[in-house]
Design a protein around this motif. Sequence first.
Motif, mmCIF file in Angstrom:
data_model
loop_
_atom_site.group_PDB
_atom_site.id
_atom_site.type_symbol
_atom_site.label_atom_id
_atom_site.label_comp_id
_atom_site.label_asym_id
_atom_site.label_seq_id
_atom_site.Cartn_x
_atom_site.Cartn_y
_atom_site.Cartn_z
ATOM 1 N N ALA A 137 3.138 -1.530 4.306
ATOM 2 C CA ALA A 137 2.804 -0.114 4.144
ATOM 3 C C ALA A 137 4.024 0.616 3.607
ATOM 4 C CB ALA A 137 2.372 0.486 5.479
ATOM 5 N N VAL A 138 3.912 1.095 2.380
ATOM 6 C CA VAL A 138 4.998 1.857 1.751
ATOM 7 C C VAL A 138 4.701 3.329 2.019
ATOM 8 C CG1 VAL A 138 6.242 2.349 -0.379
ATOM 9 C CG2 VAL A 138 5.239 0.072 0.004
ATOM 10 N N ILE A 139 5.465 3.917 2.937
ATOM 11 C CA ILE A 139 5.218 5.286 3.393
ATOM 12 C C ILE A 139 6.466 6.116 3.060
ATOM 13 C CG2 ILE A 139 4.424 6.695 5.321
ATOM 14 C CD1 ILE A 139 3.671 4.123 6.780
ATOM 15 N N PRO A 140 6.562 6.619 1.832
ATOM 16 C CA PRO A 140 7.780 7.348 1.443
ATOM 17 C C PRO A 140 8.116 8.496 2.383
ATOM 18 C CG PRO A 140 6.444 6.857 -0.483
ATOM 19 C CD PRO A 140 5.616 6.496 0.705
ATOM 20 N N TYR A 141 7.084 9.210 2.852
ATOM 21 C CA TYR A 141 7.270 10.267 3.844
ATOM 22 C C TYR A 141 6.393 9.950 5.037
ATOM 23 C CZ TYR A 141 6.689 14.747 6.232
ATOM 24 O OH TYR A 141 6.613 15.728 7.197
ATOM 25 N N LEU A 142 7.007 9.781 6.216
ATOM 26 C CA LEU A 142 6.263 9.437 7.420
ATOM 27 C C LEU A 142 6.015 10.689 8.247
ATOM 28 C CD1 LEU A 142 5.052 7.181 9.184
ATOM 29 C CD2 LEU A 142 7.267 7.017 10.326
ATOM 30 N N GLY A 143 4.755 11.120 8.279
ATOM 31 C CA GLY A 143 4.397 12.264 9.102
ATOM 32 C C GLY A 143 4.526 11.954 10.585
ATOM 33 N N VAL B 85 0.856 -1.185 0.000
ATOM 34 C CA VAL B 85 0.000 0.000 0.000
ATOM 35 C C VAL B 85 0.889 1.231 0.000
ATOM 36 C CG1 VAL B 85 -1.883 1.212 1.119
ATOM 37 C CG2 VAL B 85 -1.674 -1.261 1.387
ATOM 38 N N ILE B 86 0.838 2.024 -1.066
ATOM 39 C CA ILE B 86 1.706 3.197 -1.203
ATOM 40 C C ILE B 86 0.928 4.434 -0.771
ATOM 41 C CG2 ILE B 86 3.068 4.587 -2.802
ATOM 42 C CD1 ILE B 86 3.400 2.031 -4.507
ATOM 43 N N GLN B 87 1.372 5.044 0.324
ATOM 44 C CA GLN B 87 0.655 6.195 0.868
ATOM 45 C C GLN B 87 1.571 6.991 1.807
ATOM 46 O OE1 GLN B 87 -2.126 7.681 0.261
ATOM 47 N NE2 GLN B 87 -3.322 8.201 2.072
ATOM 48 N N PRO B 88 2.213 8.049 1.310
ATOM 49 C CA PRO B 88 2.920 8.933 2.237
ATOM 50 C C PRO B 88 1.931 9.665 3.130
ATOM 51 C CG PRO B 88 2.858 9.896 0.043
ATOM 52 C CD PRO B 88 2.297 8.512 -0.084
ATOM 53 N N THR B 89 2.271 9.862 4.373
ATOM 54 C CA THR B 89 1.376 10.601 5.273
ATOM 55 C C THR B 89 1.779 12.076 5.269
ATOM 56 O OG1 THR B 89 2.752 9.885 7.149
ATOM 57 C CG2 THR B 89 0.770 8.629 6.683
ATOM 58 N N SER B 90 1.684 12.655 4.103
ATOM 59 C CA SER B 90 2.027 14.055 3.869
ATOM 60 C C SER B 90 0.804 14.930 4.129
ATOM 61 C CB SER B 90 2.499 14.218 2.418
ATOM 62 O OG SER B 90 1.556 13.638 1.523
ATOM 63 N N PRO B 91 0.966 16.254 4.167
ATOM 64 C CA PRO B 91 -0.187 17.134 4.397
ATOM 65 C C PRO B 91 -1.291 16.924 3.347
ATOM 66 C CG PRO B 91 1.858 18.345 4.676
ATOM 67 C CD PRO B 91 2.233 17.010 4.108
ATOM 68 N N PRO B 92 -2.557 16.867 3.782
ATOM 69 C CA PRO B 92 -3.037 16.907 5.173
ATOM 70 C C PRO B 92 -2.721 15.598 5.890
ATOM 71 C CG PRO B 92 -4.883 16.585 3.685
ATOM 72 C CD PRO B 92 -3.680 16.809 2.822
ATOM 73 N N VAL B 93 -1.836 15.669 6.861
ATOM 74 C CA VAL B 93 -1.261 14.472 7.477
ATOM 75 C C VAL B 93 -2.336 13.576 8.074
ATOM 76 C CG1 VAL B 93 0.326 13.632 9.244
ATOM 77 C CG2 VAL B 93 0.889 15.698 7.947
ATOM 78 N N ASN B 94 -3.249 14.138 8.858
ATOM 79 C CA ASN B 94 -4.241 13.315 9.537
ATOM 80 C C ASN B 94 -5.162 12.606 8.551
ATOM 81 O OD1 ASN B 94 -3.158 14.192 11.947
ATOM 82 N ND2 ASN B 94 -4.669 15.805 12.237
ATOM 83 N N ASP B 95 -5.558 13.295 7.484
ATOM 84 C CA ASP B 95 -6.414 12.670 6.468
ATOM 85 C C ASP B 95 -5.705 11.496 5.809
ATOM 86 O OD1 ASP B 95 -8.270 14.573 7.062
ATOM 87 O OD2 ASP B 95 -8.033 15.723 5.215
ATOM 88 N N HIS B 96 -4.462 11.711 5.415
ATOM 89 C CA HIS B 96 -3.730 10.652 4.713
ATOM 90 C C HIS B 96 -3.380 9.500 5.641
ATOM 91 C CE1 HIS B 96 -2.445 13.682 1.399
ATOM 92 N NE2 HIS B 96 -3.582 13.094 1.109
ATOM 93 N N LEU B 97 -3.093 9.792 6.904
ATOM 94 C CA LEU B 97 -2.820 8.718 7.860
ATOM 95 C C LEU B 97 -4.073 7.880 8.088
ATOM 96 C CD1 LEU B 97 -1.107 7.249 9.959
ATOM 97 C CD2 LEU B 97 -1.694 9.058 11.609
ATOM 98 N N MET B 98 -5.208 8.535 8.292
ATOM 99 C CA MET B 98 -6.457 7.793 8.527
ATOM 100 C C MET B 98 -6.830 6.971 7.311
ATOM 101 S SD MET B 98 -8.367 7.408 11.104
ATOM 102 C CE MET B 98 -9.653 6.178 11.256
ATOM 103 N N GLU B 99 -6.631 7.514 6.138
ATOM 104 C CA GLU B 99 -6.922 6.774 4.902
ATOM 105 C C GLU B 99 -6.062 5.530 4.818
ATOM 106 O OE1 GLU B 99 -5.984 7.492 0.278
ATOM 107 O OE2 GLU B 99 -7.011 9.158 1.274
ATOM 108 N N LEU B 100 -4.777 5.653 5.184
ATOM 109 C CA LEU B 100 -3.882 4.499 5.169
ATOM 110 C C LEU B 100 -4.351 3.428 6.146
ATOM 111 C CD1 LEU B 100 -1.274 3.022 4.420
ATOM 112 C CD2 LEU B 100 -0.068 4.456 6.083
ATOM 113 N N LEU B 101 -4.725 3.834 7.348
ATOM 114 C CA LEU B 101 -5.186 2.874 8.349
ATOM 115 C C LEU B 101 -6.434 2.130 7.866
ATOM 116 C CD1 LEU B 101 -4.743 5.082 11.554
ATOM 117 C CD2 LEU B 101 -3.283 3.178 10.827
ATOM 118 N N ILE B 102 -7.356 2.851 7.230
ATOM 119 C CA ILE B 102 -8.590 2.218 6.755
ATOM 120 C C ILE B 102 -8.306 1.284 5.579
ATOM 121 C CG2 ILE B 102 -10.807 2.707 5.644
ATOM 122 C CD1 ILE B 102 -11.007 5.197 7.375
ATOM 123 N N LEU B 103 -7.397 1.674 4.702
ATOM 124 C CA LEU B 103 -7.010 0.787 3.602
ATOM 125 C C LEU B 103 -6.409 -0.511 4.138
ATOM 126 C CD1 LEU B 103 -5.415 3.320 1.094
ATOM 127 C CD2 LEU B 103 -7.352 1.807 0.597
#
Length: 344
Positions: free
Chosen positions: A103-109, A71-89
């Motif tokens: 979890a492929v997180i190129p940038y970890l917020g 799953v490719i998803q950096p937790t970049s701004p908006p950090v909380n939205d992208h983090l929550m989306e990753l968790l749900i995926l």
Amino acid sequence: MPRGEGFDELRILSGSANLPLAQRIGEILGVELCEADARCGNGTSYAPGQFPDGEVRVQVQQTVRGKHVFVIQPTSPPVNDHLMELLILVDALRRAACREICAVIPYLGYARQDRKMMGRVPISARLVADLLEAAGVDRVLTMDLHAGQIQGFFKVPLDHLRSDRMLAKYIYDQHPEWLENLTVASPDIGGVWRARRMAKRLGELVHGSGELPLALVVMQRDEARKEVVVKDVIGTVSGRDVLLVDDILASGRTLITAAEEVVREGATRVFAACTHGVFTPGALETLDTPWLQRVLVTDTIAHRDEVRAAPQIEIVSVAEFFADAIRRIYRHESMTDLLAYLSL
């Protein structure tokens, strides 16, 4: 669905944070992205999307049962939205009975919140690690954590890629004129090890061994004025070109302050290489000064059109690097040379 050679059990899924990077990684591997769909309460389809109240609803449209999913998803701004989306995926994939989730997180917020600097504050980086593990992640792949000790916050395996070798090779191939009289510098004390890694990489490319000259801009935060002030420049920068090396470019103020100071100390030209280009509002205007000739950033974060169009910004893709890492993880091959352990 066409598959790359030997990748029958591999699935790549992208969140919304950096779809172009995920697509490029898929192209390199010869693997199409796994389709995901999310729907708002009014029935409008998004990929992914939200309910009208902001909740994300995800459905993976292709079978992942028994598959290895990245799953490719950096937790970049908006950090909380992208983090929550990753968790749900990740939760959706776990409930779909896939074999393994990376979890492929190129940038970890939240990586800058790695320790308690004062009383009554959280260690948010540890909390993020706990959330990912609770969601069902089996493995994490990331790049240039702000603090290396964050690797120890995870109980699952974490592969920590470094950008210094990739950026050094890019500079060597695309900007050899920078290397004729170059000093590598860190814009703060905490990142001196990062600058030294770059100095060693460039030294190996240019001379076969050794490292380029190293400098350090010593800064201190003035809490009264709410700004960073320069205390000293350690190392020789007079009459030399300077490459400032950092991991995160957010507002650009630290970078410009350092660039201005080394120019005052006699530097001829100043360049910068930063892994994660966050570019908060106003950053491009801050960077648009004569102190800094060129700024290299990677595409760990998806960049806005105005960032891509900025004449002083040059974007280096990490897609091949991450594709190689995914290939090795999937095939259970060694990651040591990619993780770039380098004695300092």
